[in-house]
Design an enzyme around this catalytic site. Structure first.
Site, PDB file in Angstrom:
ATOM      1  N   CYS A 220       0.826  -1.205   0.000  1.00 14.06           N
ATOM      2  CA  CYS A 220       0.000   0.000   0.000  1.00 14.06           C
ATOM      3  C   CYS A 220       0.859   1.252   0.000  1.00 14.06           C
ATOM      4  CB  CYS A 220      -0.923  -0.014   1.223  1.00 14.06           C
ATOM      5  SG  CYS A 220      -1.934   1.461   1.343  1.00 14.06           S
TER       6      CYS A 220
ATOM      7  N   CYS B  10      -0.442   4.140   2.115  1.00 13.42           N
ATOM      8  CA  CYS B  10      -0.284   3.950   3.576  1.00 13.42           C
ATOM      9  C   CYS B  10       1.161   4.170   3.989  1.00 13.42           C
ATOM     10  CB  CYS B  10      -0.674   2.528   3.990  1.00 13.42           C
ATOM     11  SG  CYS B  10      -2.186   1.913   3.283  1.00 13.42           S
ATOM     12  N   ASP B  11       2.106   3.640   3.224  1.00 14.43           N
ATOM     13  CA  ASP B  11       3.501   3.564   3.694  1.00 14.43           C
ATOM     14  C   ASP B  11       4.469   4.461   2.927  1.00 14.43           C
ATOM     15  OD1 ASP B  11       2.659   1.625   5.486  1.00 14.43           O
ATOM     16  OD2 ASP B  11       3.015   0.000   4.079  1.00 14.43           O
TER      17      ASP B  11
END
Ligand code: NAP
Length: 304
Positions: free
Chosen positions: A132, A135-136
């Site tokens: 992701c 997300c990261d």
């Protein structure tokens, strides 16, 4: 109490089904244990949802949840572990702590990232290996990252990372991309992104965090090493259908086979969105599936 419709999954399909069910006068419960919006949350920008020319994935997810919440639905942050009495007029949904009952169930559990299956993927998961980018990605500001895959997710991830990282490689196993041509063009035009085709990953290296990947050219068979701080794997998704394998017909790719009313072949059981066998997996098609499943769940309940 017995709910009319229980929906498993709070992504675009599940929330759309909730709206159609509630508008049909049904008593609806939605189970979502991770985050409303589902996979939409992993998308940095959505620019192909009709009527909204550009919106972040997180914002669209919030809007969908707020829209469903306008209706009198019940939302439960619980994970369904088992479904029992699936062929009975009243079906049971079992979570870790509770047992719920419903006359109709809509399976809208979406899909999870496909794994690459190379050495280092599991060992360095969360330490540079991610599924992701939104997300990261922020952990890799001004660093080098690699995105693996040739679909819309891979290209969207790479374009998102290009706004954060100093260098982004897209590595794809052949020369034909599944991604929309507009995304491919944007990536080729982006000076931060380098696209490497006909290339597979042999392994991901690093002791505590990702340091490099070993690649192999599929034409010349030449082995190479690319230094990188992170590897974002974006090679498609696998339908989240394990829980339903005992009673639903699954296609070879594990997606649930439905008819055009999203019925699964058992009275009162429906499936919608990425978990179902469908030729196009998009937010708009998931929302449409949810609408069909919700509407025909209403018809089913009115007929019993
Ligand atoms: P996808 O379209 O299925 O593409 C997967 C990519 O990964 C393909 O390029 C495939 O290569 C490659 N791949 C698969 N297995 C691999 C392996 N073991 N090793 C290396 N490469 C591998 O998946 P996706 O990009 O996640 O998209 C899923 C669906 O969501 C699609 O329908 C997509 O259009 C949709 N989506 C839409 C949007 C949007 O419209 N905004 C955004 C994201 C996703 P091959 O081509 O060689 O098989």
């Amino acid at each position: 109490m017995i709910y009319d419709i229980a929906i498993i999954g709070g992504g675009a399909a599940g929330l759309s089904a909730a709206i159609y069910g509630a508008r049909g006068g049904m008593n609806v419960v939605v189970f979502e244990d991770i985050g409303y919006g589902g996979q939409i949350n992993y998308t940095s920008e959505v620019d192909n949802y009709l009527g909204i020319s550009s919106v972040s994935g997180a914002e669209l997810a919030d809007k969908m949840r707020a829209h469903a919440a306008k209706y009198d639905c019940t939302f439960k942050s619980e994970s369904i572990r088992k479904i029992e009495n699936v062929s009975q007029p009243v079906k049971k949904l079992i979570t870790r702590k509770n047992v719920y009952e419903a006359k109709a169930i809509i399976l809208a559990t979406g899909a999870k990232p496909r794994k690459l299956g190379v050495f280092g993927e599991d060992e360095l998961a969360g330490a540079g290996v991610s599924y992701c980018a939104t997300c990261d990605g922020a952990f890799y500001r001004d660093k080098t990252t690699v995105v693996i895959g040739g679909g819309n997710t891979a290209f969207e991830d790479a374009l998102y990372l290009a706004g954060i990282c100093k260098k982004v490689y897209i590595i794809h196993r052949n020369t034909r991309f599944r991604a929309d041509q507009t995304l491919v063009n944007k990536a080729y035009d982006n000076p931060v992104i380098e696209i490497i085709t006909d290339c597979v990953i042999e392994k991901i290296q690093g002791e505590h965090t990702v340091k490099s990947i070993v690649t192999k050219n599929t034409v010349s068979h030449r082995i190479g090493v690319i230094d990188t701080d992170a590897v974002f794997i974006a090679i498609g998704r696998v339908p989240e259908s394990t829980l339903y394998a005992d009673f639903a017909s699954l296609a070879d790719d594990k997606s649930i086979i439905t008819d055009e009313k999203m019925q699964v072949g058992i009275p009162g059981l429906f499936a919608a969105g990425d978990v179902r066998k469908t030729p196009l997996r998009q937010i708009i098609t998931a929302a449409a599936d949810g609408a069909v499943a919700g509407a025909f769940a209403v018809s089913y309940i009115n007929s019993i």
